[in-house]
Design an enzyme around this catalytic site. Structure first.
Site, PDB file in Angstrom:
ATOM      1  N   TYR A  46       0.843  -1.193   0.000  1.00 41.76           N
ATOM      2  CA  TYR A  46       0.000   0.000   0.000  1.00 41.76           C
ATOM      3  C   TYR A  46       0.881   1.246   0.000  1.00 41.76           C
ATOM      4  O   TYR A  46       2.020   1.217   0.438  1.00 41.76           O
ATOM      5  CB  TYR A  46      -1.015   0.002   1.156  1.00 41.76           C
ATOM      6  CG  TYR A  46      -0.492  -0.110   2.570  1.00 41.76           C
ATOM      7  CD1 TYR A  46       0.152   0.945   3.192  1.00 41.76           C
ATOM      8  CD2 TYR A  46      -0.715  -1.267   3.318  1.00 41.76           C
ATOM      9  CE1 TYR A  46       0.592   0.855   4.503  1.00 41.76           C
ATOM     10  CE2 TYR A  46      -0.288  -1.374   4.630  1.00 41.76           C
ATOM     11  CZ  TYR A  46       0.362  -0.301   5.216  1.00 41.76           C
ATOM     12  OH  TYR A  46       0.793  -0.403   6.525  1.00 41.76           O
ATOM     13  N   CYS A  47       0.335   2.313  -0.572  1.00 42.23           N
ATOM     14  CA  CYS A  47       1.070   3.569  -0.777  1.00 42.23           C
ATOM     15  C   CYS A  47       2.437   3.303  -1.431  1.00 42.23           C
ATOM     16  O   CYS A  47       3.483   3.683  -0.897  1.00 42.23           O
ATOM     17  CB  CYS A  47       1.244   4.322   0.530  1.00 42.23           C
ATOM     18  SG  CYS A  47       1.691   6.080   0.318  1.00 42.23           S
ATOM     19  N   PRO A  48       2.436   2.640  -2.587  1.00 43.65           N
ATOM     20  CA  PRO A  48       3.710   2.307  -3.227  1.00 43.65           C
ATOM     21  C   PRO A  48       4.424   3.546  -3.757  1.00 43.65           C
ATOM     22  O   PRO A  48       3.803   4.530  -4.153  1.00 43.65           O
ATOM     23  CB  PRO A  48       3.281   1.391  -4.386  1.00 43.65           C
ATOM     24  CG  PRO A  48       1.892   1.843  -4.718  1.00 43.65           C
ATOM     25  CD  PRO A  48       1.275   2.224  -3.396  1.00 43.65           C
ATOM     26  N   LYS A  58       8.263  -4.867   2.310  1.00 44.82           N
ATOM     27  CA  LYS A  58       8.234  -3.451   2.701  1.00 44.82           C
ATOM     28  C   LYS A  58       7.859  -3.280   4.170  1.00 44.82           C
ATOM     29  O   LYS A  58       6.927  -3.897   4.661  1.00 44.82           O
ATOM     30  CB  LYS A  58       7.228  -2.705   1.820  1.00 44.82           C
ATOM     31  CG  LYS A  58       7.047  -1.229   2.152  1.00 44.82           C
ATOM     32  CD  LYS A  58       6.092  -0.588   1.154  1.00 44.82           C
ATOM     33  CE  LYS A  58       5.743   0.834   1.534  1.00 44.82           C
ATOM     34  NZ  LYS A  58       4.831   1.464   0.540  1.00 44.82           N
TER      35      LYS A  58
END
Length: 280
Positions: A148-150, A161
């Site tokens: 998420y939020c790459p 991550k």
């Protein structure tokens, strides 16, 4: 020592630790605090600052998340799961905040040194690597697809991550912010955002390409290091690191004369968030 590590060696640092005191408050207060410090540091009314902050069970939405076709149903799901939601005032997409996620803001002045956007990211990368010397050479910065939020400055170990970096620039101040998943399950946090997009999209075709979340690509540092690690442990590491980087560390919150400016930015952030939510 890299050039970025050298750049973090300053005559004086200010350390504002809100890792315990901000937990029950709205995350909007933290965005207001960083805006306040941006002006104070940017205008050289305060020394460069590191601020730590933690908030309970909050999903911080990006502008594009707010435009999901079924965002109201998605945020209702978050509320039922025990999470409040706000819209951030900087770039990026949805992230999860909870008691196991430590946020760090490094605030610097453009008047002291010209720092472009890539350099801001590299400074935070260097700071995180110095915080965890035992795995510094394994911490990499590149986009983790499925997270998420790459972004191009996702921080990962062995392809999983644990952190993401963003920036905010205001009044010649630069706030470089990172969220570090320290405790708990990275995959469980990712599953929450996965559900957010599933409900928010409901197979609707949109102009913006929202990330397809793969929970297995996210982890906490506790999971990655294989040893118990707490938010408090990392805050202590930050204190030790700042003392290595500077001969003087000024520890404390906002001073009475700074509170008026903080109140101004808090009101602005709150009003902006209300307007964004009213547009749903």
């Amino acid at each position: 020592m890299s050039n970025y590590e050298t750049a973090l060696q300053l005559p004086e640092w200010r350390f504002v630790d809100e890792s315990m005191t901000a937990r029950t408050r709205s995350a909007l207060e933290s965005f207001a605090a960083d805006d306040t410090l941006c002006q104070l540091v940017g205008q050289q009314m305060s020394q460069p600052t590191v601020r730590t902050w933690v908030h309970d069970r909050t999903v911080v939405l990006g502008i594009q998340d707010h435009r999901l076709p079924h965002i109201e149903e998605a945020t209702t799901m978050l509320e039922q799961a025990g999470y409040q939601s706000i819209v951030r005032n900087s770039g990026g997409l949805a992230v999860v905040l909870d008691e196991g996620v430590l946020n760090i803001s490094i605030i610097l002045s453009e008047q002291r040194s010209a720092i472009d956007i890539p350099e801001g990211y590299e400074l935070m990368l260097a700071f995180v690597q110095m915080l965890f010397p035992e795995v510094a050479d394994r911490i990499k910065a590149y986009e983790i697809v499925g997270s998420y939020c790459p972004g191009s400055y996702d921080l990962s170990i062995d392809g999983r991550k644990f952190a993401g970096i963003s920036q905010r620039r205001l009044r010649q101040g630069i706030a470089v912010q990172v969220y570090l998943c320290i405790e708990g399950s990275g995959a469980q946090r990712a599953q929450l955002i996965q559900k957010l997009y599933e409900i928010g999209l409901q197979n609707t075709t949109t102009k913006f390409n929202y990330p397809v979340i793969k929970p297995e690509v996210m982890a906490s540092l506790t999971e990655l290091l294989g040893v118990p690690l707490t938010v408090s442990d990392v805050v202590i590491r930050i204190q030790h690191l700042l003392r290595q980087l500077s001969s003087t560390v000024d520890v404390g919150g906002f001073k009475p004369e700074e509170m008026e400016l903080y109140t101004f930015y808090l009101n602005r952030v709150v009003e902006r968030n209300k307007k964004m939510l009213a547009k749903r």
